[in-house]
Design a protein around this motif. Structure first.
Motif, PDB file in Angstrom:
ATOM      1  N   ALA A 184       0.802  -1.221   0.000  1.00 13.68           N
ATOM      2  CA  ALA A 184       0.000   0.000   0.000  1.00 13.68           C
ATOM      3  C   ALA A 184       0.835   1.272   0.000  1.00 13.68           C
ATOM      4  O   ALA A 184       0.290   2.369  -0.054  1.00 13.68           O
ATOM      5  CB  ALA A 184      -0.932   0.013   1.214  1.00 13.68           C
ATOM      6  N   THR A 185       2.156   1.149   0.072  1.00  9.73           N
ATOM      7  CA  THR A 185       3.038   2.321   0.114  1.00  9.73           C
ATOM      8  C   THR A 185       3.453   2.726  -1.294  1.00  9.73           C
ATOM      9  O   THR A 185       3.776   1.874  -2.121  1.00  9.73           O
ATOM     10  CB  THR A 185       4.294   2.028   0.952  1.00  9.73           C
ATOM     11  N   ARG A 186       3.454   4.033  -1.545  1.00  9.06           N
ATOM     12  CA  ARG A 186       3.939   4.574  -2.818  1.00  9.06           C
ATOM     13  C   ARG A 186       5.414   4.919  -2.666  1.00  9.06           C
ATOM     14  O   ARG A 186       5.823   5.499  -1.660  1.00  9.06           O
ATOM     15  CB  ARG A 186       3.132   5.821  -3.177  1.00  9.06           C
ATOM     16  N   PHE A 187       6.234   4.576  -3.683  1.00  8.96           N
ATOM     17  CA  PHE A 187       7.669   4.811  -3.639  1.00  8.96           C
ATOM     18  C   PHE A 187       8.056   5.904  -4.638  1.00  8.96           C
ATOM     19  O   PHE A 187       7.631   5.884  -5.792  1.00  8.96           O
ATOM     20  CB  PHE A 187       8.435   3.535  -3.997  1.00  8.96           C
ATOM     21  N   VAL A 188       8.889   6.843  -4.181  1.00  9.91           N
ATOM     22  CA  VAL A 188       9.519   7.833  -5.052  1.00  9.91           C
ATOM     23  C   VAL A 188      11.019   7.680  -4.845  1.00  9.91           C
ATOM     24  O   VAL A 188      11.512   7.872  -3.721  1.00  9.91           O
ATOM     25  CB  VAL A 188       9.072   9.270  -4.733  1.00  9.91           C
ATOM     26  N   ASN A 189      11.731   7.310  -5.891  1.00 10.03           N
ATOM     27  CA  ASN A 189      13.156   7.014  -5.765  1.00 10.03           C
ATOM     28  C   ASN A 189      13.974   8.009  -6.579  1.00 10.03           C
ATOM     29  O   ASN A 189      13.867   8.081  -7.795  1.00 10.03           O
ATOM     30  CB  ASN A 189      13.441   5.599  -6.262  1.00 10.03           C
ATOM     31  N   ILE A 190      14.794   8.808  -5.900  1.00 12.06           N
ATOM     32  CA  ILE A 190      15.629   9.821  -6.541  1.00 12.06           C
ATOM     33  C   ILE A 190      17.062   9.300  -6.569  1.00 12.06           C
ATOM     34  O   ILE A 190      17.650   9.012  -5.520  1.00 12.06           O
ATOM     35  CB  ILE A 190      15.543  11.166  -5.790  1.00 12.06           C
ATOM     36  N   TRP A 191      17.613   9.161  -7.772  1.00 12.26           N
ATOM     37  CA  TRP A 191      18.972   8.635  -7.913  1.00 12.26           C
ATOM     38  C   TRP A 191      19.763   9.521  -8.864  1.00 12.26           C
ATOM     39  O   TRP A 191      19.198  10.188  -9.721  1.00 12.26           O
ATOM     40  CB  TRP A 191      18.949   7.191  -8.401  1.00 12.26           C
ATOM     41  N   SER A 192      21.073   9.545  -8.692  1.00  7.97           N
ATOM     42  CA  SER A 192      21.927  10.454  -9.442  1.00  7.97           C
ATOM     43  C   SER A 192      22.928   9.702 -10.307  1.00  7.97           C
ATOM     44  O   SER A 192      23.543   8.728  -9.866  1.00  7.97           O
ATOM     45  CB  SER A 192      22.685  11.386  -8.493  1.00  7.97           C
ATOM     46  N   ASP A 229      20.244  19.481  -1.426  1.00  7.06           N
ATOM     47  CA  ASP A 229      19.978  20.254  -2.633  1.00  7.06           C
ATOM     48  C   ASP A 229      18.588  20.875  -2.561  1.00  7.06           C
ATOM     49  O   ASP A 229      17.591  20.187  -2.303  1.00  7.06           O
ATOM     50  CB  ASP A 229      20.087  19.344  -3.859  1.00  7.06           C
ATOM     51  N   ALA A 230      18.492  22.189  -2.805  1.00 11.35           N
ATOM     52  CA  ALA A 230      17.231  22.907  -2.655  1.00 11.35           C
ATOM     53  C   ALA A 230      16.192  22.467  -3.682  1.00 11.35           C
ATOM     54  O   ALA A 230      14.990  22.403  -3.377  1.00 11.35           O
ATOM     55  CB  ALA A 230      17.472  24.413  -2.762  1.00 11.35           C
ATOM     56  N   THR A 231      16.624  22.173  -4.916  1.00 10.77           N
ATOM     57  CA  THR A 231      15.678  21.739  -5.933  1.00 10.77           C
ATOM     58  C   THR A 231      15.083  20.381  -5.580  1.00 10.77           C
ATOM     59  O   THR A 231      13.867  20.166  -5.721  1.00 10.77           O
ATOM     60  CB  THR A 231      16.367  21.664  -7.314  1.00 10.77           C
ATOM     61  N   ILE A 232      15.915  19.477  -5.113  1.00 14.19           N
ATOM     62  CA  ILE A 232      15.415  18.168  -4.707  1.00 14.19           C
ATOM     63  C   ILE A 232      14.473  18.297  -3.516  1.00 14.19           C
ATOM     64  O   ILE A 232      13.444  17.617  -3.441  1.00 14.19           O
ATOM     65  CB  ILE A 232      16.589  17.227  -4.402  1.00 14.19           C
ATOM     66  N   ALA A 233      14.779  19.185  -2.586  1.00 12.18           N
ATOM     67  CA  ALA A 233      13.880  19.417  -1.450  1.00 12.18           C
ATOM     68  C   ALA A 233      12.511  19.880  -1.932  1.00 12.18           C
ATOM     69  O   ALA A 233      11.471  19.460  -1.404  1.00 12.18           O
ATOM     70  CB  ALA A 233      14.487  20.442  -0.498  1.00 12.18           C
TER      71      ALA A 233
END
Length: 269
Positions: A184-192, A229-233
């Protein structure tokens, strides 16, 4: 790449200066009786957010992100420290479960949001996927998390947590396996692409047939810069506030979004 390395060096210097301030764990007051349930959404009704740091780190890594959330209407933002004496991700996930229960009792919210940096993302996944935490976690955002492992972990001091981040570890195999039902959890994955800790960088992508995942690829941001990082925030606030994405329906359907340093992204270099 040079710009990313320079920013990473600046982030490392700042983090070393802040590190002592985060050694003591944050105290979350438990009133013993739950207040009336709050309405989930942005602003004063936003679900609580718990921030999970990475290996050998502490809550000081989230000074900027925590302030960004607090200044933009999130009233409940907490950091969870795990000790170097923690020997297993499952153990850290159980401790996280205790923090989640305490925050739910304190705030009256049924569910919380999690943001995990590096190892913290694996701890969040373990709680959600293996300990039934998806019943209590609405969204899990992971930043620079070695979802498929990192060979850099083999060069870390010999510690069980480091070994669990090496590709092919039992933990990673467990997390890659079936969830045993709908999650039931939604995932948002930020990778560089310029993450020098996750080797190879694409091992930070999260791909799992049983999970609802949006991968966000960024450039020009190193491993230590991801939480500051401000944009990522701003993107994290956008996701946790359930606002429309910045990148359009076509990119969202593809499950891959652009990030800093790309010509079609806000804050491009």
């Amino acid at each position: 790449m040079l710009r990313a390395a320079t920013r990473e060096a600046v982030a490392l210097t700042g983090h070393l200066l802040r590190y002592p301030s985060g050694i003591q764990p944050e105290q979350i007051t438990d009133p013993g009786a739950a207040p009336p349930p709050a309405t989930e959404g942005e602003g004063t009704g936003a679900p609580p957010v718990l921030l999970l740091h990475g290996f050998s780190d502490n809550r000081s890594t989230f000074v900027a992100l925590r302030r960004s959330l607090l200044d933009n209407g999130w009233p409940h933002v907490h950091c969870v420290n795990h000790s170097l004496l923690t020997w297993d991700v499952h153990e850290a996930a159980e401790l996280l479960g205790e923090h989640v229960d305490r925050v739910r009792r304190t705030t009256g919210h049924d569910r919380v949001d999690l943001v995990g940096h590096s190892l913290g993302g694996l701890i969040g996944r373990c709680f959600v996927q293996r300990l039934g935490g998806d019943a209590f976690v609405r969204t899990l955002v992971t930043l620079g998390t070695p979802h498929a492992g990192t060979y850099a972990a083999a060069a870390l001091p010999p510690h069980p947590l480091a070994r669990q981040m090496v590709p092919g570890s039992d933990l990673l195999g467990e997390l890659a396996g079936p969830t045993g039902g709908g999650c039931a959890t939604r995932f948002v994955n930020i990778w560089s692409e310029h993450d020098l800790f996750v080797l190879p960088a694409h091992h930070a992508r999260l791909e799992h047939p049983d999970l609802a995942v949006t991968n966000v690829r960024v450039r020009g941001v190193g491993h230590l810069m991801l939480p500051v990082d401000a944009t990522i925030a701003a993107w994290i606030r956008d996701e946790l506030g359930a606002q429309p994405t910045l990148f359009g329906a076509a990119a969202e359907r593809a499950g891959e979004r652009a990030g800093p340093g790309r010509p079609d992204a806000a804050g491009a270099a």
